[in-house]
Write a protein that holds these residues in place. Structure first.
Motif, PDB file in Angstrom:
ATOM      1  N   THR A 178       0.798  -1.223   0.000  1.00  0.00           N
ATOM      2  CA  THR A 178       0.000   0.000   0.000  1.00  0.00           C
ATOM      3  C   THR A 178       0.835   1.280   0.000  1.00  0.00           C
ATOM      4  OG1 THR A 178      -1.888  -1.109   1.016  1.00  0.00           O
ATOM      5  CG2 THR A 178      -1.782   1.280   1.249  1.00  0.00           C
ATOM      6  N   PRO A 179       1.904   1.388   0.797  1.00  0.00           N
ATOM      7  CA  PRO A 179       2.685   2.635   0.746  1.00  0.00           C
ATOM      8  C   PRO A 179       3.226   2.948  -0.644  1.00  0.00           C
ATOM      9  CG  PRO A 179       3.267   1.351   2.681  1.00  0.00           C
ATOM     10  CD  PRO A 179       2.403   0.469   1.829  1.00  0.00           C
ATOM     11  N   TRP A 180       3.635   1.916  -1.366  1.00  0.00           N
ATOM     12  CA  TRP A 180       4.172   2.147  -2.719  1.00  0.00           C
ATOM     13  C   TRP A 180       3.058   2.526  -3.688  1.00  0.00           C
ATOM     14  CZ3 TRP A 180       7.136  -3.147  -2.461  1.00  0.00           C
ATOM     15  CH2 TRP A 180       8.140  -3.043  -1.489  1.00  0.00           C
ATOM     16  N   LEU A 181       1.909   1.882  -3.542  1.00  0.00           N
ATOM     17  CA  LEU A 181       0.777   2.234  -4.403  1.00  0.00           C
ATOM     18  C   LEU A 181       0.386   3.697  -4.201  1.00  0.00           C
ATOM     19  CD1 LEU A 181      -1.421  -0.966  -3.885  1.00  0.00           C
ATOM     20  CD2 LEU A 181      -0.077  -0.387  -5.904  1.00  0.00           C
ATOM     21  N   MET A 182       0.314   4.110  -2.943  1.00  0.00           N
ATOM     22  CA  MET A 182      -0.080   5.484  -2.657  1.00  0.00           C
ATOM     23  C   MET A 182       0.980   6.482  -3.124  1.00  0.00           C
ATOM     24  SD  MET A 182      -3.056   5.187  -1.601  1.00  0.00           S
ATOM     25  CE  MET A 182      -3.209   6.962  -1.454  1.00  0.00           C
ATOM     26  N   GLN A 183       2.237   6.066  -3.138  1.00  0.00           N
ATOM     27  CA  GLN A 183       3.300   6.925  -3.638  1.00  0.00           C
ATOM     28  C   GLN A 183       3.087   7.224  -5.118  1.00  0.00           C
ATOM     29  OE1 GLN A 183       7.124   5.761  -2.137  1.00  0.00           O
ATOM     30  NE2 GLN A 183       8.243   6.658  -3.841  1.00  0.00           N
ATOM     31  N   VAL A 184       2.670   6.221  -5.871  1.00  0.00           N
ATOM     32  CA  VAL A 184       2.404   6.417  -7.298  1.00  0.00           C
ATOM     33  C   VAL A 184       1.164   7.288  -7.494  1.00  0.00           C
ATOM     34  CG1 VAL A 184       1.885   5.269  -9.483  1.00  0.00           C
ATOM     35  CG2 VAL A 184       3.520   4.238  -7.902  1.00  0.00           C
ATOM     36  N   VAL A 185       0.118   7.042  -6.709  1.00  0.00           N
ATOM     37  CA  VAL A 185      -1.097   7.862  -6.809  1.00  0.00           C
ATOM     38  C   VAL A 185      -0.776   9.330  -6.506  1.00  0.00           C
ATOM     39  CG1 VAL A 185      -3.366   8.311  -5.798  1.00  0.00           C
ATOM     40  CG2 VAL A 185      -2.673   5.954  -6.292  1.00  0.00           C
ATOM     41  N   LEU A 186       0.000   9.567  -5.464  1.00  0.00           N
ATOM     42  CA  LEU A 186       0.324  10.939  -5.076  1.00  0.00           C
ATOM     43  C   LEU A 186       1.090  11.660  -6.180  1.00  0.00           C
ATOM     44  CD1 LEU A 186       0.113  12.937  -2.686  1.00  0.00           C
ATOM     45  CD2 LEU A 186       2.378  12.133  -1.962  1.00  0.00           C
ATOM     46  N   ALA A 187       2.078  10.992  -6.758  1.00  0.00           N
ATOM     47  CA  ALA A 187       2.839  11.615  -7.842  1.00  0.00           C
ATOM     48  C   ALA A 187       1.954  11.881  -9.052  1.00  0.00           C
ATOM     49  CB  ALA A 187       4.012  10.712  -8.233  1.00  0.00           C
ATOM     50  N   ALA A 188       1.064  10.946  -9.357  1.00  0.00           N
ATOM     51  CA  ALA A 188       0.165  11.123 -10.495  1.00  0.00           C
ATOM     52  C   ALA A 188      -0.742  12.327 -10.303  1.00  0.00           C
ATOM     53  CB  ALA A 188      -0.666   9.858 -10.707  1.00  0.00           C
ATOM     54  N   ARG A 189      -1.307  12.472  -9.119  1.00  0.00           N
ATOM     55  CA  ARG A 189      -2.215  13.589  -8.870  1.00  0.00           C
ATOM     56  C   ARG A 189      -1.469  14.929  -8.849  1.00  0.00           C
ATOM     57  NH1 ARG A 189      -5.635  10.925 -10.969  1.00  0.00           N
ATOM     58  NH2 ARG A 189      -6.747   9.309  -9.806  1.00  0.00           N
ATOM     59  N   ALA A 190      -0.226  14.915  -8.377  1.00  0.00           N
ATOM     60  CA  ALA A 190       0.541  16.157  -8.318  1.00  0.00           C
ATOM     61  C   ALA A 190       0.797  16.728  -9.703  1.00  0.00           C
ATOM     62  CB  ALA A 190       1.863  15.924  -7.597  1.00  0.00           C
ATOM     63  N   TYR A 191       0.891  15.836 -10.710  1.00  0.00           N
ATOM     64  CA  TYR A 191       1.250  16.297 -12.052  1.00  0.00           C
ATOM     65  C   TYR A 191       0.197  15.939 -13.100  1.00  0.00           C
ATOM     66  CZ  TYR A 191       5.710  17.334  -9.925  1.00  0.00           C
ATOM     67  OH  TYR A 191       6.694  17.858  -9.118  1.00  0.00           O
ATOM     68  N   ASP A 192      -1.060  15.724 -12.647  1.00  0.00           N
ATOM     69  CA  ASP A 192      -2.178  15.501 -13.566  1.00  0.00           C
ATOM     70  C   ASP A 192      -1.914  14.344 -14.524  1.00  0.00           C
ATOM     71  OD1 ASP A 192      -4.590  15.779 -14.888  1.00  0.00           O
ATOM     72  OD2 ASP A 192      -3.896  17.414 -16.171  1.00  0.00           O
ATOM     73  N   VAL A 193      -1.580  13.207 -13.953  1.00  0.00           N
ATOM     74  CA  VAL A 193      -1.390  11.982 -14.719  1.00  0.00           C
ATOM     75  C   VAL A 193      -2.440  10.980 -14.240  1.00  0.00           C
ATOM     76  CG1 VAL A 193       0.178  10.074 -15.245  1.00  0.00           C
ATOM     77  CG2 VAL A 193       1.084  12.391 -14.971  1.00  0.00           C
ATOM     78  N   SER A 194      -3.163  10.369 -15.149  1.00  0.00           N
ATOM     79  CA  SER A 194      -4.119   9.332 -14.779  1.00  0.00           C
ATOM     80  C   SER A 194      -3.370   8.153 -14.169  1.00  0.00           C
ATOM     81  CB  SER A 194      -4.891   8.895 -16.023  1.00  0.00           C
ATOM     82  OG  SER A 194      -5.915   7.983 -15.719  1.00  0.00           O
ATOM     83  N   VAL A 195      -4.031   7.387 -13.300  1.00  0.00           N
ATOM     84  CA  VAL A 195      -3.331   6.292 -12.619  1.00  0.00           C
ATOM     85  C   VAL A 195      -4.251   5.078 -12.523  1.00  0.00           C
ATOM     86  CG1 VAL A 195      -3.922   7.219 -10.315  1.00  0.00           C
ATOM     87  CG2 VAL A 195      -1.953   5.673 -10.587  1.00  0.00           C
ATOM     88  N   ILE A 196      -3.741   3.928 -12.996  1.00  0.00           N
ATOM     89  CA  ILE A 196      -4.519   2.703 -13.132  1.00  0.00           C
ATOM     90  C   ILE A 196      -3.944   1.630 -12.212  1.00  0.00           C
ATOM     91  CG2 ILE A 196      -5.383   0.974 -14.742  1.00  0.00           C
ATOM     92  CD1 ILE A 196      -6.304   3.862 -15.329  1.00  0.00           C
TER      93      ILE A 196
END
Length: 300
Positions: A178-196
């Motif tokens: 979970t920490p790694w998944l949330m790390q990817v989500v956070l980076a995606a939202r910071a730079y307007d990247v969709s995340v699957i």
């Protein structure tokens, strides 16, 4: 962070991965209710079958009418001998996006964009698989490269490879991941990247799959990569807005539309304090609901 609102994108609740070597699956996928199809030239295709898989895709997509589903071609890794031929095929077929496996640094994406730009492939986006320890560690830098890699549009989590590399055992709930998944989500939202979110391997285990979809929605993912058509409907349900969510969003929009709320940043709605940030989220959810309704109408 970007200094403008997130860009509108099509729904990406369900992205079905289809091996390009499987002609029957290729023919069937366009009749399915998934939001997008990832045509896979990488892991699901043996080295001696790569050319055949590319030809299958060429026959399927060349000159085909535009589909309501997004079309994504997953090419082979940039360290393989196959990726340039995959890229040439993708430029000829002009899919909505190309999915690059095992992205670990911004230069991986810049190399692909450079080739696309040189050949005038103006509409094809770049999606990045986040599936290695180094990639997850550097995901913020990879997301930030969107200022130069302007085609970057989505991250896709690849937990099978990430588990293999990190030796994290597969367990229900994905607690250690979970920490790694949330790390990817956070980076995606910071730079307007969709995340699957990642695939769920046991497609016969419907209950656990539904739980993982709900978890992914709660974590902030836009949708899920799938490996079987049976997973489409549960993913669409989990990652789409529920009737209660739509009704709540409509109430928030209506409340802020009242004349007395015109100059207010915070209002009282049924005993709750609602801020304009909630209005923005309500408007996003209603836009998604309208898009899904339009898609449903087009299919009927």
């Amino acid at each position: 962070m970007l200094d403008h609102p997130p860009s509108p994108r099509p729904p990406r609740r369900s992205l079905l991965s289809v091996p390009a070597i499987n002609q029957r699956a290729l023919e069937k996928c366009r009749t399915l209710a998934c939001d997008g199809v990832i045509f896979d030239l990488e892991d699901s295709v043996a080295p001696e079958k790569k050319a055949e898989a590319r030809e299958n895709l060429r026959q399927l997509l060349a000159g085909a009418p535009q589909q309501k589903q997004e079309s994504i071609i997953r090419i082979n890794g940039l360290d393989s001998p196959f990726w340039r031929e995959d890229l040439d095929l993708a430029m000829a077929l002009a899919p909505d996006a190309m999915l690059i496996p095992k992205v670990e640094r911004p230069d991986d994406l810049r190399a692909v964009q450079k080739v696309l730009d040189q050949h005038g492939a103006n509409t094809t986006k770049i999606w990045a698989m986040m599936e290695t320890a180094r990639g997850v560690l550097d995901v913020a830098a990879i997301a930030a490269s969107r200022f130069s890699v302007t085609r970057l549009d989505a991250f896709v989590i690849g937990l099978n490879d990430l588990r293999k590399e990190t030796r994290v055992l597969p367990r229900p709930g994905r607690g250690f991941l979970t920490p790694w998944l949330m790390q990817v989500v956070l980076a995606a939202r910071a730079y307007d990247v969709s995340v699957i979110d990642s695939v769920f391997n046991d497609f016969r285990n419907a209950d656990e799959f539904a739980q993982e979809c709900r978890q992914g929605r709660e974590m902030g993912f836009d949708g899920k990569m799938l490996i079987h058509p049976a997973q489409i409907e549960p993913a669409n349900l989990a990652f789409g807005p529920s009737p209660d969510e739509i009704a709540e969003a409509e109430n928030i929009v209506s409340a802020f539309a009242r004349p007395e709320a015109a100059d207010l940043n915070v209002i009282n709605l049924d005993g709750r304090m609602i801020e304009r940030l909630h209005l923005e989220e309500a408007e996003r959810l209603l836009a998604l609901a309208r898009s899904l309704n339009d898609k449903k109408t087009e299919r009927s």
